[in-house]
Scaffold this motif. Structure first.
Motif, PDB file in Angstrom:
ATOM      1  N   GLY A  93      39.562  46.150  28.883  1.00 30.85           N
ATOM      2  CA  GLY A  93      40.953  46.187  29.314  1.00 30.85           C
ATOM      3  C   GLY A  93      41.871  47.046  28.479  1.00 30.85           C
ATOM      4  O   GLY A  93      43.013  47.293  28.870  1.00 30.85           O
ATOM      5  N   VAL A  94      41.402  47.520  27.327  1.00 26.20           N
ATOM      6  CA  VAL A  94      42.250  48.315  26.430  1.00 26.20           C
ATOM      7  C   VAL A  94      41.977  49.795  26.661  1.00 26.20           C
ATOM      8  O   VAL A  94      40.850  50.258  26.544  1.00 26.20           O
ATOM      9  CB  VAL A  94      41.989  47.947  24.948  1.00 26.20           C
ATOM     10  CG1 VAL A  94      42.788  48.859  24.025  1.00 26.20           C
ATOM     11  CG2 VAL A  94      42.341  46.492  24.698  1.00 26.20           C
ATOM     12  N   LYS A  95      43.038  50.558  26.956  1.00 30.13           N
ATOM     13  CA  LYS A  95      42.880  51.981  27.263  1.00 30.13           C
ATOM     14  C   LYS A  95      42.844  52.862  26.012  1.00 30.13           C
ATOM     15  O   LYS A  95      42.101  53.836  25.957  1.00 30.13           O
ATOM     16  CB  LYS A  95      44.017  52.445  28.180  1.00 30.13           C
ATOM     17  CG  LYS A  95      43.956  51.880  29.587  1.00 30.13           C
ATOM     18  CD  LYS A  95      45.070  52.459  30.449  1.00 30.13           C
ATOM     19  CE  LYS A  95      44.980  51.957  31.868  1.00 30.13           C
ATOM     20  NZ  LYS A  95      46.072  52.508  32.729  1.00 30.13           N
ATOM     21  N   ASN A  96      43.668  52.542  25.045  1.00 31.18           N
ATOM     22  CA  ASN A  96      43.776  53.394  23.847  1.00 31.18           C
ATOM     23  C   ASN A  96      43.943  52.550  22.594  1.00 31.18           C
ATOM     24  O   ASN A  96      44.737  51.607  22.591  1.00 31.18           O
ATOM     25  CB  ASN A  96      44.976  54.346  23.959  1.00 31.18           C
ATOM     26  CG  ASN A  96      44.851  55.322  25.111  1.00 31.18           C
ATOM     27  OD1 ASN A  96      44.091  56.275  25.044  1.00 31.18           O
ATOM     28  ND2 ASN A  96      45.601  55.075  26.183  1.00 31.18           N
ATOM     29  N   ILE A  97      43.202  52.912  21.541  1.00 29.44           N
ATOM     30  CA  ILE A  97      43.351  52.281  20.236  1.00 29.44           C
ATOM     31  C   ILE A  97      43.999  53.295  19.292  1.00 29.44           C
ATOM     32  O   ILE A  97      43.485  54.395  19.103  1.00 29.44           O
ATOM     33  CB  ILE A  97      41.998  51.831  19.669  1.00 29.44           C
ATOM     34  CG1 ILE A  97      41.370  50.753  20.567  1.00 29.44           C
ATOM     35  CG2 ILE A  97      42.159  51.289  18.248  1.00 29.44           C
ATOM     36  CD1 ILE A  97      39.971  50.346  20.144  1.00 29.44           C
ATOM     37  N   ILE A  98      45.156  52.918  18.719  1.00 29.31           N
ATOM     38  CA  ILE A  98      45.893  53.793  17.808  1.00 29.31           C
ATOM     39  C   ILE A  98      45.848  53.184  16.415  1.00 29.31           C
ATOM     40  O   ILE A  98      46.350  52.069  16.198  1.00 29.31           O
ATOM     41  CB  ILE A  98      47.352  53.970  18.253  1.00 29.31           C
ATOM     42  CG1 ILE A  98      47.418  54.557  19.667  1.00 29.31           C
ATOM     43  CG2 ILE A  98      48.112  54.851  17.265  1.00 29.31           C
ATOM     44  CD1 ILE A  98      48.833  54.588  20.237  1.00 29.31           C
ATOM     45  N   ALA A  99      45.249  53.888  15.469  1.00 30.02           N
ATOM     46  CA  ALA A  99      45.190  53.412  14.083  1.00 30.02           C
ATOM     47  C   ALA A  99      46.389  53.952  13.309  1.00 30.02           C
ATOM     48  O   ALA A  99      46.701  55.142  13.386  1.00 30.02           O
ATOM     49  CB  ALA A  99      43.894  53.886  13.428  1.00 30.02           C
ATOM     50  N   VAL A 100      47.061  53.075  12.586  1.00 28.39           N
ATOM     51  CA  VAL A 100      48.174  53.482  11.714  1.00 28.39           C
ATOM     52  C   VAL A 100      47.713  53.283  10.276  1.00 28.39           C
ATOM     53  O   VAL A 100      47.353  52.170   9.877  1.00 28.39           O
ATOM     54  CB  VAL A 100      49.444  52.664  11.996  1.00 28.39           C
ATOM     55  CG1 VAL A 100      50.577  53.119  11.084  1.00 28.39           C
ATOM     56  CG2 VAL A 100      49.860  52.804  13.455  1.00 28.39           C
ATOM     57  N   ALA A 113      54.124  50.721  11.877  1.00 26.62           N
ATOM     58  CA  ALA A 113      53.195  50.234  12.892  1.00 26.62           C
ATOM     59  C   ALA A 113      53.870  49.247  13.839  1.00 26.62           C
ATOM     60  O   ALA A 113      53.714  49.322  15.062  1.00 26.62           O
ATOM     61  CB  ALA A 113      51.981  49.587  12.224  1.00 26.62           C
ATOM     62  N   ALA A 114      54.641  48.302  13.269  1.00 24.26           N
ATOM     63  CA  ALA A 114      55.314  47.301  14.094  1.00 24.26           C
ATOM     64  C   ALA A 114      56.337  47.940  15.026  1.00 24.26           C
ATOM     65  O   ALA A 114      56.410  47.621  16.224  1.00 24.26           O
ATOM     66  CB  ALA A 114      55.994  46.260  13.200  1.00 24.26           C
ATOM     67  N   VAL A 211      47.663  48.903  18.909  1.00 19.88           N
ATOM     68  CA  VAL A 211      48.030  49.507  17.634  1.00 19.88           C
ATOM     69  C   VAL A 211      47.374  48.716  16.505  1.00 19.88           C
ATOM     70  O   VAL A 211      47.468  47.487  16.458  1.00 19.88           O
ATOM     71  CB  VAL A 211      49.570  49.518  17.462  1.00 19.88           C
ATOM     72  CG1 VAL A 211      49.953  50.065  16.085  1.00 19.88           C
ATOM     73  CG2 VAL A 211      50.218  50.347  18.560  1.00 19.88           C
ATOM     74  N   ILE A 212      46.691  49.424  15.595  1.00 24.01           N
ATOM     75  CA  ILE A 212      45.999  48.779  14.483  1.00 24.01           C
ATOM     76  C   ILE A 212      46.705  49.134  13.177  1.00 24.01           C
ATOM     77  O   ILE A 212      46.782  50.306  12.805  1.00 24.01           O
ATOM     78  CB  ILE A 212      44.526  49.240  14.387  1.00 24.01           C
ATOM     79  CG1 ILE A 212      43.854  49.224  15.766  1.00 24.01           C
ATOM     80  CG2 ILE A 212      43.763  48.369  13.391  1.00 24.01           C
ATOM     81  CD1 ILE A 212      43.871  47.897  16.458  1.00 24.01           C
ATOM     82  N   ASP A 213      47.220  48.121  12.499  1.00 23.45           N
ATOM     83  CA  ASP A 213      47.831  48.319  11.185  1.00 23.45           C
ATOM     84  C   ASP A 213      46.720  48.197  10.140  1.00 23.45           C
ATOM     85  O   ASP A 213      46.321  47.093   9.772  1.00 23.45           O
ATOM     86  CB  ASP A 213      48.926  47.275  10.957  1.00 23.45           C
ATOM     87  CG  ASP A 213      49.602  47.434   9.594  1.00 23.45           C
ATOM     88  OD1 ASP A 213      49.465  48.518   8.997  1.00 23.45           O
ATOM     89  OD2 ASP A 213      50.254  46.470   9.139  1.00 23.45           O
TER      90      ASP A 213
END
Length: 362
Positions: A93-100, A113-114, A211-213
């Protein structure tokens, strides 16, 4: 003169998507064309609801119809979006993972990130956030969720963690499962297992962006996340001073290593300058000036924006209500613009990946 669908498509074939460098018709971004006399309506399907070029594209479409079809046309354009994805993220179900990420601590990475996650959600995107900083989780405090505990549910016979929803986004943090007054003395394998569980054992539903902090530095958690899940791209947070820039460069180098190979979406320069509340036009560059822009130019990656050093940003995080939630103000505008640029770079990265895949397959 009768307006036809073919004329409308031919006219819109002259409108180029500025980032993807192809016309809207070729990109299949035009749908639902309806014509009644001089009334022309259609939908433009953007690659993200946070598209910073939305108004420009809409204006270009309107001018193309008036110029190439009829000056008498009455035009109604529905600007909508469908967030793109380049591959299976490994999280249903997740389209994109963004690492910060950041090369060092103390640069405001969690704050960025928040506010990035909330800025994307503010545009209408479906957003989740994982606080992957196992040793120093910030989400419980920044979102006013100290003491909160996620619920569990049964999905297809498996126990799933239900992320906590706050301010329109879904949240998970190791801080929801541990005593806030006790340290987390875990070795590498335990940390890696815990991080994977935040991805794999949660019922995230349908998300445009997760979004990954990440914690500061370049350690076990970074390797676990990037090698276990196809990360769409990384956002690097730095401050203008040389000591932070040197570490940020190392962080970018880690993502560019062949064994990791995660696209760099860009650099965010936090604490760029100090602006007193009583003198909002004044800027004091107390940590140096332009370091983030120079780093981005040096490594040929996008520069995503400057975030000022203002007491209200830290106060809002401590109060459990990140500053981007305010209705207006320079801080909200800065974070929203940053979120739009990140979404823009995600769409560009996805398009490049799809183009490369098509070349290989053909």
């Amino acid at each position: 003169m009768t307006i036809t669908k073919e004329q409308v498509l031919q006219a819109l074939g002259n409108v180029e998507e500025p980032d993807l460098k192809k016309d809207l018709v070729t990109l299949n971004m035009i749908q639902d064309i309806q014509i009644e006399g001089n009334n022309v309506s259609f939908s433009v399907i953007l690659t993200t609801p946070a598209c910073p070029l939305k108004a420009m594209i809409e204006n270009a479409c309107r001018n193309a119809i008036l110029h190439f079809v009829s000056k008498e046309a009455v035009i109604n354009i529905n600007m909508t979006s469908r967030v793109t994805t380049q591959k299976n993220t490994g999280v249903p179900g997740v389209k994109n993972i963004i690492a910060v990420a950041s090369g060092k601590g103390g640069v405001g990475k969690s704050t960025v990130a928040a506010n990035l996650a909330l800025g994307l959600a503010k545009s209408g995107a479906k957003v989740g956030m994982i606080d992957a900083d196992i040793y120093g989780p910030s989400v419980p405090i920044m979102f006013g969720l100290e003491g909160a505990r996620p619920m569990a549910s049964q999905v297809d016979g498996k126990t799933r963690i239900e992320p906590i929803e706050k301010y329109g986004i879904k949240l998970l943090s190791i801080g929801f499962f541990t005593d806030p007054n006790q340290p987390v003395p875990w070795r590498g394998p335990m940390v890696s297992t815990a991080v994977k569980q935040l991805f794999n054992d949660a019922d995230w539903g349908e998300l445009d962006y997760l979004v990954i902090d990440l914690p500061p530095g370049t350690g076990d958690i970074h390797i676990t996340v990037t090698q276990s899940f196809p990360v769409t791209g990384a956002v690097i947070v730095t401050t203008p001073q040389n000591v932070a820039l040197a570490d940020a460069k190392k962080g970018i180098g880690m993502f560019m290593m062949p064994a990791i190979n995660v696209p760099i979406l860009g650099v965010v320069e936090n604490m760029s300058y100090f602006t007193p509340a009583e003198l909002p036009e004044n800027k004091y560059y107390i940590f140096g000036k332009g370091g983030g822009q120079k780093l981005a130019a040096q490594l040929d990656v996008p520069f995503l924006g400057e975030i000022p050093l203002i007491k209200g940003i830290s106060d809002s995080g401590d109060a459990g209500k990140p500053t981007v939630l305010e209705e207006d103000g320079p801080m909200t505008a800065a974070f929203v613009k940053m979120a739009e640029r990140v979404a823009q770079q995600v769409a560009i990265s996805n398009a490049k990946a799809l183009s490369a895949e098509n070349i290989v397959n053909n």
